[in-house]
Design a protein around this motif. Structure first.
Motif, mmCIF file in Angstrom:
data_model
loop_
_atom_site.group_PDB
_atom_site.id
_atom_site.type_symbol
_atom_site.label_atom_id
_atom_site.label_comp_id
_atom_site.label_asym_id
_atom_site.label_seq_id
_atom_site.Cartn_x
_atom_site.Cartn_y
_atom_site.Cartn_z
ATOM 1 N N LYS A 140 -13.293 1.161 -1.537
ATOM 2 C CA LYS A 140 -13.517 2.316 -2.414
ATOM 3 C C LYS A 140 -12.620 2.205 -3.638
ATOM 4 O O LYS A 140 -11.470 1.802 -3.545
ATOM 5 C CB LYS A 140 -13.182 3.637 -1.698
ATOM 6 C CG LYS A 140 -13.950 3.885 -0.430
ATOM 7 C CD LYS A 140 -15.339 4.360 -0.729
ATOM 8 C CE LYS A 140 -16.041 4.708 0.575
ATOM 9 N NZ LYS A 140 -17.378 5.133 0.399
ATOM 10 N N THR A 146 -5.085 -2.529 -5.944
ATOM 11 C CA THR A 146 -3.842 -1.823 -5.634
ATOM 12 C C THR A 146 -2.935 -2.699 -4.769
ATOM 13 O O THR A 146 -3.352 -3.198 -3.732
ATOM 14 C CB THR A 146 -4.142 -0.498 -4.897
ATOM 15 O OG1 THR A 146 -4.936 0.324 -5.744
ATOM 16 C CG2 THR A 146 -2.867 0.235 -4.541
ATOM 17 N N ILE A 180 -5.229 1.483 5.143
ATOM 18 C CA ILE A 180 -5.191 2.452 4.054
ATOM 19 C C ILE A 180 -3.911 2.200 3.267
ATOM 20 O O ILE A 180 -2.820 2.144 3.832
ATOM 21 C CB ILE A 180 -5.231 3.897 4.576
ATOM 22 C CG1 ILE A 180 -6.553 4.151 5.303
ATOM 23 C CG2 ILE A 180 -5.046 4.886 3.431
ATOM 24 C CD1 ILE A 180 -6.632 5.511 5.981
ATOM 25 N N LYS A 181 -4.045 2.057 1.951
ATOM 26 C CA LYS A 181 -2.899 1.746 1.106
ATOM 27 C C LYS A 181 -2.278 3.032 0.562
ATOM 28 O O LYS A 181 -2.934 3.808 -0.122
ATOM 29 C CB LYS A 181 -3.319 0.868 -0.071
ATOM 30 C CG LYS A 181 -3.804 -0.498 0.340
ATOM 31 C CD LYS A 181 -4.225 -1.317 -0.860
ATOM 32 C CE LYS A 181 -4.635 -2.717 -0.455
ATOM 33 N NZ LYS A 181 -5.014 -3.531 -1.637
ATOM 34 N N TYR A 227 -9.140 0.071 -4.586
ATOM 35 C CA TYR A 227 -8.463 -0.463 -3.399
ATOM 36 C C TYR A 227 -8.057 -1.928 -3.588
ATOM 37 O O TYR A 227 -6.907 -2.291 -3.348
ATOM 38 C CB TYR A 227 -9.356 -0.332 -2.163
ATOM 39 C CG TYR A 227 -8.700 -0.846 -0.899
ATOM 40 C CD1 TYR A 227 -7.897 -0.004 -0.144
ATOM 41 C CD2 TYR A 227 -8.879 -2.152 -0.460
ATOM 42 C CE1 TYR A 227 -7.274 -0.460 1.022
ATOM 43 C CE2 TYR A 227 -8.266 -2.615 0.692
ATOM 44 C CZ TYR A 227 -7.466 -1.762 1.428
ATOM 45 O OH TYR A 227 -6.849 -2.218 2.562
ATOM 46 N N ASN A 228 -8.994 -2.758 -4.010
ATOM 47 C CA ASN A 228 -8.717 -4.204 -4.098
ATOM 48 C C ASN A 228 -7.641 -4.548 -5.113
ATOM 49 O O ASN A 228 -6.904 -5.508 -4.931
ATOM 50 C CB ASN A 228 -9.994 -4.981 -4.396
ATOM 51 C CG ASN A 228 -10.938 -4.997 -3.216
ATOM 52 O OD1 ASN A 228 -10.520 -4.862 -2.070
ATOM 53 N ND2 ASN A 228 -12.221 -5.128 -3.487
ATOM 54 N N TYR A 267 -3.340 7.640 -1.897
ATOM 55 C CA TYR A 267 -3.835 6.644 -0.948
ATOM 56 C C TYR A 267 -5.200 6.117 -1.353
ATOM 57 O O TYR A 267 -5.972 6.782 -2.021
ATOM 58 C CB TYR A 267 -3.828 7.153 0.486
ATOM 59 C CG TYR A 267 -4.817 8.227 0.856
ATOM 60 C CD1 TYR A 267 -6.076 7.896 1.351
ATOM 61 C CD2 TYR A 267 -4.487 9.566 0.757
ATOM 62 C CE1 TYR A 267 -6.978 8.871 1.734
ATOM 63 C CE2 TYR A 267 -5.367 10.554 1.139
ATOM 64 C CZ TYR A 267 -6.619 10.201 1.629
ATOM 65 O OH TYR A 267 -7.501 11.179 1.998
ATOM 66 N N HIS A 268 -5.453 4.884 -0.941
ATOM 67 C CA HIS A 268 -6.672 4.155 -1.265
ATOM 68 C C HIS A 268 -7.297 3.649 0.030
ATOM 69 O O HIS A 268 -6.613 3.090 0.876
ATOM 70 C CB HIS A 268 -6.363 2.968 -2.180
ATOM 71 C CG HIS A 268 -5.682 3.371 -3.449
ATOM 72 N ND1 HIS A 268 -6.379 3.630 -4.598
ATOM 73 C CD2 HIS A 268 -4.375 3.580 -3.735
ATOM 74 C CE1 HIS A 268 -5.530 3.973 -5.550
ATOM 75 N NE2 HIS A 268 -4.299 3.942 -5.050
ATOM 76 N N ILE A 304 -11.995 7.915 -5.342
ATOM 77 C CA ILE A 304 -12.618 7.843 -4.017
ATOM 78 C C ILE A 304 -13.531 9.043 -3.865
ATOM 79 O O ILE A 304 -13.112 10.168 -4.067
ATOM 80 C CB ILE A 304 -11.573 7.858 -2.871
ATOM 81 C CG1 ILE A 304 -10.658 6.661 -2.964
ATOM 82 C CG2 ILE A 304 -12.283 7.900 -1.523
ATOM 83 C CD1 ILE A 304 -9.540 6.681 -1.946
ATOM 84 N N PRO A 308 -10.164 1.247 2.078
ATOM 85 C CA PRO A 308 -10.865 -0.029 1.890
ATOM 86 C C PRO A 308 -12.274 0.159 1.320
ATOM 87 O O PRO A 308 -12.991 1.092 1.693
ATOM 88 C CB PRO A 308 -10.935 -0.608 3.304
ATOM 89 C CG PRO A 308 -9.756 -0.028 4.003
ATOM 90 C CD PRO A 308 -9.620 1.366 3.433
#
Length: 63
Positions: free
Chosen positions: A28, A34, A11-12, A31-32, A23-24, A62, A26
């Motif tokens: 969703k 960020t 989780i980013k 995400y890619n 937060y981001h 999300i 995977p």
């Protein structure tokens, strides 16, 4: 739990230009695209509970 094969969190935790902690998850939303800069206070988390307890909010894209 969101972890890779080595047990690292996926989780980013990102800080946007306004200083908001978001937060981001995977696969969703953004995400890619960020990027995480740990020297700027951004970080990785393993669970949504962990990231929410740290008071980061879910990214608006999300569902």
């Amino acid at each position: 739990m969101y972890v890779d094969s080595n047990g690292r969190g996926l989780i980013k935790g990102n800080i946007n230009a306004k200083g908001e902690k978001i937060y981001h998850i995977p696969n969703k939303g953004s995400y890619n695209s960020t990027q995480i800069n740990t020297s700027a206070g951004e970080r990785w988390f393993k669970t949504e509970r962990e990231v929410q307890n740290a008071e980061w909010r879910k990214a608006d894209n999300i569902k």
